[in-house]
Design a protein around this motif. Structure first.
Motif, PDB file in Angstrom:
ATOM      1  N   ARG A   1       0.834  -1.211   0.000  1.00  0.00           N
ATOM      2  CA  ARG A   1       0.000   0.000   0.000  1.00  0.00           C
ATOM      3  C   ARG A   1       0.864   1.254   0.000  1.00  0.00           C
ATOM      4  O   ARG A   1       0.606   2.191  -0.764  1.00  0.00           O
TER       5      ARG A   1
ATOM      6  N   LYS B   1       4.210   6.460  -0.918  1.00  0.00           N
ATOM      7  CA  LYS B   1       4.717   6.857   0.396  1.00  0.00           C
ATOM      8  C   LYS B   1       6.158   6.405   0.620  1.00  0.00           C
ATOM      9  O   LYS B   1       6.856   6.967   1.457  1.00  0.00           O
TER      10      LYS B   1
ATOM     11  N   GLU C   1       0.805   3.968  -3.056  1.00  0.00           N
ATOM     12  CA  GLU C   1       0.402   5.342  -2.732  1.00  0.00           C
ATOM     13  C   GLU C   1       1.571   6.322  -2.848  1.00  0.00           C
ATOM     14  O   GLU C   1       1.403   7.514  -2.616  1.00  0.00           O
TER      15      GLU C   1
END
Length: 64
Positions: A25, A31, A29
């Motif tokens: 994730r 990150k 995303e």
């Protein structure tokens, strides 16, 4: 592990001590710094180390 090593999602998750789903994730995303080889995410250890240092600096700035 050398700084120029390339990590898989599973290896990144183990290195950061987080769940594989969380690592995936974070990558999707944007990150964490990573790149795709086909459909699989890969991460340069040197970039992850730099990202960790940036996170630490950011947290230190927020605590002041």
């Amino acid at each position: 592990m050398q700084d120029d090593d390339v990590l898989t999602v599973k290896e990144l998750a183990a290195f950061l001590k987080i769940a594989e789903k969380t690592a995936y994730r974070f990558a999707s995303e944007g990150k964490v710094p990573g790149f795709k080889v086909g459909s699989a995410w890969r991460f340069r250890k040197s970039e992850i180390d730099r990202w960790i240092a940036e996170q630490e600096k950011r947290q230190e700035g927020q605590e002041k």
